[in-house]
Design a protein around this motif. Structure first.
Motif, mmCIF file in Angstrom:
data_model
loop_
_atom_site.group_PDB
_atom_site.id
_atom_site.type_symbol
_atom_site.label_atom_id
_atom_site.label_comp_id
_atom_site.label_asym_id
_atom_site.label_seq_id
_atom_site.Cartn_x
_atom_site.Cartn_y
_atom_site.Cartn_z
ATOM 1 N N ASP A 135 0.847 -1.181 0.000
ATOM 2 C CA ASP A 135 0.000 0.000 0.000
ATOM 3 C C ASP A 135 0.889 1.240 0.000
ATOM 4 O O ASP A 135 1.934 1.264 0.669
ATOM 5 C CB ASP A 135 -0.901 -0.004 1.236
ATOM 6 C CG ASP A 135 -1.952 1.085 1.178
ATOM 7 O OD1 ASP A 135 -1.608 2.260 1.433
ATOM 8 O OD2 ASP A 135 -3.118 0.759 0.888
ATOM 9 N N ALA A 136 0.488 2.257 -0.741
ATOM 10 C CA ALA A 136 1.294 3.472 -0.839
ATOM 11 C C ALA A 136 1.566 4.095 0.519
ATOM 12 O O ALA A 136 2.586 4.760 0.712
ATOM 13 C CB ALA A 136 0.596 4.480 -1.747
ATOM 14 N N ARG A 137 0.662 3.883 1.474
ATOM 15 C CA ARG A 137 0.838 4.484 2.795
ATOM 16 C C ARG A 137 1.856 3.748 3.648
ATOM 17 O O ARG A 137 2.296 4.253 4.677
ATOM 18 C CB ARG A 137 -0.510 4.540 3.504
ATOM 19 C CG ARG A 137 -1.482 5.523 2.873
ATOM 20 C CD ARG A 137 -2.900 5.307 3.319
ATOM 21 N NE ARG A 137 -3.424 4.024 2.817
ATOM 22 C CZ ARG A 137 -4.697 3.660 2.865
ATOM 23 N NH1 ARG A 137 -5.584 4.478 3.398
ATOM 24 N NH2 ARG A 137 -5.089 2.498 2.396
ATOM 25 N N ASP A 138 2.257 2.545 3.227
ATOM 26 C CA ASP A 138 3.255 1.773 3.976
ATOM 27 C C ASP A 138 4.638 2.099 3.432
ATOM 28 O O ASP A 138 5.311 1.278 2.820
ATOM 29 C CB ASP A 138 2.960 0.274 3.857
ATOM 30 C CG ASP A 138 3.774 -0.561 4.827
ATOM 31 O OD1 ASP A 138 4.618 0.008 5.564
ATOM 32 O OD2 ASP A 138 3.575 -1.791 4.847
ATOM 33 N N THR A 139 5.056 3.335 3.656
ATOM 34 C CA THR A 139 6.313 3.793 3.069
ATOM 35 C C THR A 139 7.527 3.044 3.606
ATOM 36 O O THR A 139 8.511 2.866 2.883
ATOM 37 C CB THR A 139 6.494 5.302 3.294
ATOM 38 O OG1 THR A 139 6.390 5.587 4.697
ATOM 39 C CG2 THR A 139 5.433 6.090 2.545
ATOM 40 N N ALA A 140 7.468 2.603 4.850
ATOM 41 C CA ALA A 140 8.605 1.866 5.412
ATOM 42 C C ALA A 140 8.856 0.583 4.629
ATOM 43 O O ALA A 140 10.004 0.253 4.288
ATOM 44 C CB ALA A 140 8.359 1.554 6.887
#
Length: 273
Positions: A135-140
Motif C-alpha cells: 500500500d502506498a501508505r506503507d512507506t517503510a
C-alpha cells in the motif's frame, strides 16, 4: 526482476466487489484487466464526463514526458508508487530508452498488477526492474524493498502519478510524501500529477467526487495551493505547476482527441537541492 521477490508466486486475493483505481484506470485506457465493478463505476463517470478516457491518456502522457526529461538530466533511478496495471510504454521503457542502465522499482497494492509484474515489467539487460506489492501508505515497507534495487545515496526520481487524490489528508497524504522526500538524496526529483477541481465548474467536480465515494473510494481533488504543499522544500523546474497537458508538450506526441480537452490535473516536477 526477481519474480520470487516480487511476490509473483504468492496467492492473489482480489476484491471483485469493490472498484479499484488501478483497474478503473485500465478500463479508461481500453484495457481488459478489470472487473464488472470497475467497469460499472467507470461507465457512470464516462456517462457524466465522456472525455475522461482522453484525460487519463493525457495524464499518462505527462508521465512519459517527465520521465524522459528527468532521465535526460542524468537520473538513473526511479521509484514509481501507484504504478497501475502495466500499459506500454511503461515508465521503465521510457527511462531505459534514454538510459538502458536505468533502474526502476514499481509499487502498487492491486493483486492484478502483481499478477502481471513478472510477465510485463521486463527491462534492458543493463538496467533493472523490480516490483513491490504494498500500500502506498506503507512507506517503510516500500523503502525497505526498494533499497534492494535502488541506492538512495544517489538521486532517485520519485513518481506519484494520479495517486494522491485517492488518499485524503486524514489518511496522511502529506505525511506520506514528506517521509519519502526525506529519504531522497540531493539531486533527486519528485514527479507528480493530481486531479483538481480548479479547471471545471464546482458542481461538475463534486459530481465526480460523489460518484467515487459512492463506489467506496476516496476522492480528494486538491486545489493548486493544496497540491503545491506536496513540493514544500523542493525547487520546481520550469514551467512549475501547470495543467498536465502544458508540462513540456514538446517532449511527447499529442494524445488523440485531446484538442480542446482539459486534463483536469495539475502536474509538476521538482528537484531536491
Amino acid at each position: 526482476m526477481d519474480q520470487q521477490d516480487a511476490g509473483v508466486d504468492a496467492p492473489l486475493r482480489i476484491d471483485t466487489g469493490k472498484p479499484h483505481p488501478a483497474r478503473m484506470y485500465d478500463w479508461f485506457l481500453g484495457g481488459k484487466d478489470n472487473y464488472p465493478v470497475d467497469e460499472e463505476l467507470g461507465r457512470q463517470l464516462v456517462s457524466f464526463a465522456p472525455v475522461i478516457p482522453v484525460m487519463a491518456r493525457m495524464n499518462r502522457a505527462f508521465m512519459h514526458r517527465a520521465t524522459r526529461w528527468v532521465a535526460g538530466r542524468g537520473v538513473r533511478q526511479f521509484l514509481d508508487i501507484g504504478t497501475g496495471i502495466p500499459t506500454e510504454p511503461n515508465l521503465h521503457q521510457v527511462a531505459q530508452e534514454v538510459a538502458p542502465e536505468a533502474r526502476v522499482v514499481y509499487c502498487d497494492n492491486d493483486p492484478i498488477v502483481l499478477a502481471h509484474a513478472g510477465a510485463l515489467l521486463r527491462g534492458t539487460p543493463e538496467g533493472a526492474v523490480d516490483y513491490v506489492q504494498a500500500d502506498a501508505r506503507d512507506t517503510a515497507a516500500i523503502l525497505e524493498r526498494a533499497r534492494g534495487t535502488l541506492d538512495f545515496d544517489r538521486p532517485v526520481a520519485l513518481s506519484l502519478i494520479a495517486l494522491l487524490h485517492f488518499i485524503g489528508d486524514e489518511d496522511g497524504a502529506y505525511e506520506l510524501v514528506e517521509g519519502l522526500k526525506k529519504e531522497l538524496a540531493p539531486g533527486s526529483f519528485l514527479i507528480m500529477s493530481h486531479l483538481t477541481p480548479d479547471f471545471h465548474p464546482e458542481e461538475a467536480s463534486q459530481k465526480v467526487v460523489d460518484l467515487y465515494r459512492a463506489g467506496g473510494l476516496t476522492m480528494d481533488m486538491r486545489s493548486r495551493d493544496r497540491f503545491a504543499r506536496f513540493f514544500d522544500g523542493l525547487g520546481p523546474v520550469a514551467p512549475g505547476i501547470v495543467a498536465a497537458e502544458d508540462w513540456h508538450p514538446e517532449l511527447g506526441e499529442p494524445v488523440p482527441g485531446q484538442e480542446g480537452v482539459l486534463s483536469g490535473a495539475y502536474a509538476a516536477v521538482a528537484r531536491k537541492g
